[in-house]
Write a protein that holds these residues in place. Structure first.
Motif, PDB file in Angstrom:
ATOM      1  N   PRO A 256       1.617  43.971   5.176  1.00  0.00           N
ATOM      2  CA  PRO A 256       1.346  45.345   5.587  1.00  0.00           C
ATOM      3  C   PRO A 256       0.830  45.394   7.024  1.00  0.00           C
ATOM      4  O   PRO A 256       0.101  44.504   7.460  1.00  0.00           O
ATOM      5  CB  PRO A 256       0.290  45.827   4.600  1.00  0.00           C
ATOM      6  N   VAL A 257       1.222  46.433   7.735  1.00  0.00           N
ATOM      7  CA  VAL A 257       0.812  46.632   9.120  1.00  0.00           C
ATOM      8  C   VAL A 257      -0.022  47.899   9.184  1.00  0.00           C
ATOM      9  O   VAL A 257       0.423  48.961   8.742  1.00  0.00           O
ATOM     10  CB  VAL A 257       2.045  46.762  10.044  1.00  0.00           C
ATOM     11  N   LYS A 258      -1.231  47.770   9.719  1.00  0.00           N
ATOM     12  CA  LYS A 258      -2.130  48.926   9.804  1.00  0.00           C
ATOM     13  C   LYS A 258      -1.490  50.004  10.676  1.00  0.00           C
ATOM     14  O   LYS A 258      -1.121  49.731  11.822  1.00  0.00           O
ATOM     15  CB  LYS A 258      -3.459  48.484  10.401  1.00  0.00           C
ATOM     16  N   PRO A 259      -1.335  51.238  10.146  1.00  0.00           N
ATOM     17  CA  PRO A 259      -0.771  52.315  10.956  1.00  0.00           C
ATOM     18  C   PRO A 259      -1.600  52.550  12.221  1.00  0.00           C
ATOM     19  O   PRO A 259      -2.820  52.398  12.211  1.00  0.00           O
ATOM     20  CB  PRO A 259      -0.834  53.536  10.032  1.00  0.00           C
ATOM     21  N   ALA A 260      -0.931  52.926  13.291  1.00  0.00           N
ATOM     22  CA  ALA A 260      -1.610  53.121  14.572  1.00  0.00           C
ATOM     23  C   ALA A 260      -2.574  54.310  14.531  1.00  0.00           C
ATOM     24  O   ALA A 260      -3.600  54.297  15.205  1.00  0.00           O
ATOM     25  CB  ALA A 260      -0.575  53.328  15.680  1.00  0.00           C
ATOM     26  N   VAL A 261      -2.248  55.321  13.749  1.00  0.00           N
ATOM     27  CA  VAL A 261      -3.078  56.522  13.703  1.00  0.00           C
ATOM     28  C   VAL A 261      -3.868  56.535  12.394  1.00  0.00           C
ATOM     29  O   VAL A 261      -3.333  56.875  11.346  1.00  0.00           O
ATOM     30  CB  VAL A 261      -2.212  57.798  13.821  1.00  0.00           C
ATOM     31  N   MET A 262      -5.110  56.107  12.489  1.00  0.00           N
ATOM     32  CA  MET A 262      -6.025  56.120  11.341  1.00  0.00           C
ATOM     33  C   MET A 262      -7.428  56.396  11.860  1.00  0.00           C
ATOM     34  O   MET A 262      -7.772  56.024  12.979  1.00  0.00           O
ATOM     35  CB  MET A 262      -6.030  54.764  10.614  1.00  0.00           C
ATOM     36  N   THR A 263      -8.249  57.019  11.024  1.00  0.00           N
ATOM     37  CA  THR A 263      -9.643  57.220  11.397  1.00  0.00           C
ATOM     38  C   THR A 263     -10.362  55.875  11.359  1.00  0.00           C
ATOM     39  O   THR A 263      -9.914  54.932  10.701  1.00  0.00           O
ATOM     40  CB  THR A 263     -10.342  58.205  10.448  1.00  0.00           C
ATOM     41  N   ALA A 264     -11.484  55.802  12.037  1.00  0.00           N
ATOM     42  CA  ALA A 264     -12.248  54.549  12.099  1.00  0.00           C
ATOM     43  C   ALA A 264     -12.711  54.113  10.712  1.00  0.00           C
ATOM     44  O   ALA A 264     -12.646  52.928  10.369  1.00  0.00           O
ATOM     45  CB  ALA A 264     -13.443  54.706  13.037  1.00  0.00           C
ATOM     46  N   SER A 265     -13.167  55.061   9.892  1.00  0.00           N
ATOM     47  CA  SER A 265     -13.632  54.693   8.551  1.00  0.00           C
ATOM     48  C   SER A 265     -12.473  54.241   7.668  1.00  0.00           C
ATOM     49  O   SER A 265     -12.626  53.335   6.851  1.00  0.00           O
ATOM     50  CB  SER A 265     -14.396  55.849   7.902  1.00  0.00           C
ATOM     51  N   ALA A 266     -11.289  54.830   7.847  1.00  0.00           N
ATOM     52  CA  ALA A 266     -10.120  54.406   7.065  1.00  0.00           C
ATOM     53  C   ALA A 266      -9.688  53.004   7.470  1.00  0.00           C
ATOM     54  O   ALA A 266      -9.237  52.221   6.631  1.00  0.00           O
ATOM     55  CB  ALA A 266      -8.973  55.392   7.244  1.00  0.00           C
ATOM     56  N   LYS A 267      -9.838  52.657   8.745  1.00  0.00           N
ATOM     57  CA  LYS A 267      -9.498  51.305   9.203  1.00  0.00           C
ATOM     58  C   LYS A 267     -10.390  50.261   8.537  1.00  0.00           C
ATOM     59  O   LYS A 267      -9.923  49.181   8.161  1.00  0.00           O
ATOM     60  CB  LYS A 267      -9.619  51.206  10.725  1.00  0.00           C
ATOM     61  N   LYS A 268     -11.669  50.585   8.363  1.00  0.00           N
ATOM     62  CA  LYS A 268     -12.590  49.655   7.687  1.00  0.00           C
ATOM     63  C   LYS A 268     -12.182  49.475   6.229  1.00  0.00           C
ATOM     64  O   LYS A 268     -12.213  48.371   5.691  1.00  0.00           O
ATOM     65  CB  LYS A 268     -14.024  50.171   7.779  1.00  0.00           C
ATOM     66  N   ILE A 269     -11.793  50.563   5.593  1.00  0.00           N
ATOM     67  CA  ILE A 269     -11.357  50.504   4.197  1.00  0.00           C
ATOM     68  C   ILE A 269     -10.070  49.699   4.092  1.00  0.00           C
ATOM     69  O   ILE A 269      -9.902  48.888   3.180  1.00  0.00           O
ATOM     70  CB  ILE A 269     -11.205  51.931   3.630  1.00  0.00           C
TER      71      ILE A 269
END
Length: 149
Positions: free
Chosen positions: A33-46
């Motif tokens: 899986p590749v982290k989407p470029a557009v995510m909130t900071a808290s969603a990135k931690k999750i």
């Protein structure tokens, strides 16, 4: 409308309990899986917690946006819960009427998304019991417990 078919990869991980012939021509997504470029900071931690909590090969690049949506829903749920803790259960509406704090609806909507998307990704206990991994399940260093806390 009947039950949705389970992907072959999940059937294989689950041991093909029905012993039916597996679809050998099913498209097989590749890559992690590749982290989407557009995510909130808290969603990135999750995201970081969720991706490492599952065995390798369960999530692929094709799951990236669904995983991103799941992480955003969890982040929204956490934000709504924090707002509920800080605020009142009831608020005054624009015409002076008393109504339920809108954060409760936000929390409930996010919870429904978490349940729906989480089931599709194998992130709830019922879905997860159908996934078999080579990893020793008695080892508590799998990251999933940390994700839940």
């Amino acid at each position: 409308m009947g039950r949705l078919a389970k992907p072959t990869a999940l059937k294989e991980l689950g041991g093909n309990a029905g012993k039916r012939a597996l679809n050998k021509k099913e498209p097989k997504p590749f890559g992690g899986p590749v982290k989407p470029a557009v995510m909130t900071a808290s969603a990135k931690k999750i995201w970081d917690k969720v991706v490492v909590s599952m065995p390798p090969g369960v999530f692929t690049a094709a799951d990236s946006h669904l995983l991103g949506a799941y992480c955003e829903a969890v982040a929204r749920h956490e934000a709504a819960t924090k707002a509920i803790i800080k605020g009142d259960a009831e608020v005054t509406g624009s015409t002076g009427q008393v109504k339920v704090n809108p954060w409760y609806r936000e929390q409930a909507d996010a919870a429904r998304l978490i349940v729906t998307i989480g089931a599709k990704l194998g992130l709830d206990p019922v879905s997860r019991q159908h996934i078999h991994s080579d990893k020793d399940s008695s080892n508590n260093d799998d990251g999933f417990g940390d994700f839940l806390n």
